[in-house]
Write a protein that holds these residues in place. Structure first.
Motif, short mmCIF file in Angstrom:
data_model
loop_
_atom_site.label_atom_id
_atom_site.label_comp_id
_atom_site.label_asym_id
_atom_site.label_seq_id
_atom_site.Cartn_x
_atom_site.Cartn_y
_atom_site.Cartn_z
N TYR A 1 -2.26 1.78 -8.01
CA TYR A 1 -3.38 2.61 -7.56
C TYR A 1 -4.21 3.07 -8.77
O TYR A 1 -3.68 3.32 -9.85
CB TYR A 1 -2.88 3.83 -6.79
N VAL B 1 -5.53 1.20 5.15
CA VAL B 1 -5.49 -0.22 4.78
C VAL B 1 -6.69 -0.93 5.41
O VAL B 1 -6.86 -0.92 6.63
CB VAL B 1 -4.18 -0.90 5.22
N CYS C 1 0.81 -1.22 0.00
CA CYS C 1 0.00 0.00 0.00
C CYS C 1 0.84 1.27 0.00
O CYS C 1 0.32 2.35 -0.29
CB CYS C 1 -0.93 0.00 1.22
N CYS D 1 -6.22 -0.89 -0.33
CA CYS D 1 -5.44 0.29 0.02
C CYS D 1 -6.13 1.54 -0.52
O CYS D 1 -6.65 1.51 -1.64
CB CYS D 1 -4.04 0.22 -0.58
#
Length: 454
Positions: free
Chosen positions: A308, A355, A302, A334
């Motif tokens: 992402y 998280v 994360c 995440c």
């Protein structure tokens, strides 16, 4: 150092005095675990950061907590909890209602904080007040074994130091881990000592994220790093998150309003319906956008940019509807948040991600349940299968004559154990007693049989 009692968390813990400024007039602070000061049972607290919260009147620190100094103990009430979080670490900073100088006059000396941790293999010691046969401060010596990302229940902790010191048990939370110069570099927060032999990553049985991921290490204890905490204290000895060099999480993030259960199946065992992440993010600090990624622990980090999503508007989130993965093991969601659609320095720091985790479990329980027995063949037996979460969360049972009772008979009827002792009349004995365990997520195990009386 000594006993911290009266917290809203796990009750009796260990804590220790620190004095980064070296000023007698400075307010006295002790370090301990956040789970010792706050109630963390609520799922929404897993990513919370508490700053300057009121201490309850019951929260007190007892110094000189030694076996032979009961008459010389120094008890001091807490004034405020300056910092507490279980997000990425497990740390609390508690201000006491006294000063460093006043404690020094009563013989209480602060511990120094180490600038860095010893290397793996370095000799270390843990001093704590475990709730064992006789409660008092005791020292255990062992070795530093390096740092590991670990998970337990709903929590994910980065860079925890592992050791195998003895006498770490309930009450050891908050114990300082000392290097050879007797300086503190970490604070004990969890252990597998005394845990059941199954249910890795569940409450009371932490597991490591690395290879092999999601596996608990027997006899291991873990401690969160505190080598940078000195920078959070000013020359006046007061604690503040905004001091230059303070590397603690200031809590800039969206709230997590709903979580998945800490242990799940990909689908409902009764209906077959797909289970989902059930995550809902809540607005805070004018953070209207977020990015997220999913992955199995050990395969996703994360704190790295890779993976992402592009920034999404908070009011268009659909995280709650994402299906849970099929593969067994610990899985992470995440999230990072920011005020605009362009990630920049105003966004939540990558070093302090939000998280959310769950452990996918599709394996039925395989360990033989323990039975509690009372009475005898003349008066009758009282039998109780022993619960042990998460693997032994529910039971079904039946019994009958040993020669005609088949525990594996697929047509046999089972009765659910209602937490009331099962009575076997003398006329029922001897008997073949069958027990079928179900785990916390609904996986049903194979039957086990017992001949009673044994």
């Amino acid at each position: 150092m000594g006993r911290l009692s009266g917290g809203l968390g796990s009750g009796a813990c260990t804590a220790f005095l620190v004095d980064p400024a070296g000023r007698p007039e400075a307010p006295a602070h002790v370090l301990t675990n956040a789970h010792c000061t706050h109630e963390w049972a609520a799922e929404t607290a897993a990513n919370a950061v508490f700053v300057d919260t009121e201490a309850t009147p019951e929260l007190r620190m007892i110094f000189n907590y030694f076996r032979d100094t009961e008459g010389a103990q120094v008890e001091v009430p807490a004034k405020a909890i300056r910092y507490a979080t279980m997000k990425g670490t497990d740390l609390a900073v508690v201000e006491l209602d006294t000063t460093i100088g006043a404690l020094a006059e009563r013989g209480v000396v602060a511990l120094g904080l180490a600038p860095s941790a010893p290397p793996p293999g370095g000799r270390v010691s843990v001093v704590g007040a475990p709730q064992l046969d006789v409660e008092f401060l005791r020292r255990a010596r062992c070795s530093e074994e390096g740092t590991f990302d670990i998970v337990e229940y709903r929590w994910h902790w980065f860079g925890a130091h592992r050791n195998r010191c003895d006498d770490i048990a309930n009450g050891s939370s908050g114990s300082p881990v000392l290097d050879e110069a007797q300086r503190v570099y970490a604070v004990v927060n969890t252990t597998t000592l005394g845990s059941p032999p199954d249910g890795d990553c569940f409450l009371g049985r932490p597991c490591e994220v690395g290879a092999p991921p999601g596996v608990s290490v027997e006899g291991a204890s873990y401690a969160v790093d505190v080598t940078g905490v000195s920078a959070c204290f000013g020359d006046d000895g007061r604690f503040a998150l905004d001091r230059e060099g303070c590397a603690l999480d200031a809590g800039r993030a969206l709230d997590v309003l709903t979580y998945p259960a800490p242990r799940e199946r990909p689908s409902d065992p009764a209906t077959g319906a797909t289970n989902t992440w059930e995550v809902t993010l809540g607005a805070r600090d004018a953070l209207g956008f977020f990015r997220y990624k999913l992955g199995r622990a050990g395969e996703v980090d994360c704190r790295r940019q890779e993976g992402y999503s592009a920034p999404l508007k908070l009011d268009s989130q659909d995280l709650s509807a994402i299906a849970l993965p099929e593969a067994e093991g610990v899985h992470l969601l995440c999230a990072l948040a920011g005020p605009t659609a362009t990630p920049d320095a105003a966004w939540q720091p990558l070093s302090f991600p939000t998280v959310v985790l769950t452990t996918i479990d599709t394996t039925p329980p395989s360990r033989r349940p323990a039975l509690s027995r009372g009475g005898d063949a003349a008066e009758g037996l009282r039998v109780e299968p022993i619960f042990s979460l998460p693997e032994h969360a529910d039971f079904e049972y039946r019994f009958g004559p040993p020669d005609t009772t088949d525990c594996d008979d697929p047509a046999a009827e089972w009765r659910r154990y209602r937490r009331i002792p099962i009575f076997l009349d003398p006329r029922d004995l001897p008997a073949r007693f069958c027990v079928r365990p179900t785990d916390w997520v609904g996986n049903v195990g194979e039957p086990f049989d017992y001949l009673l009386p044994e």
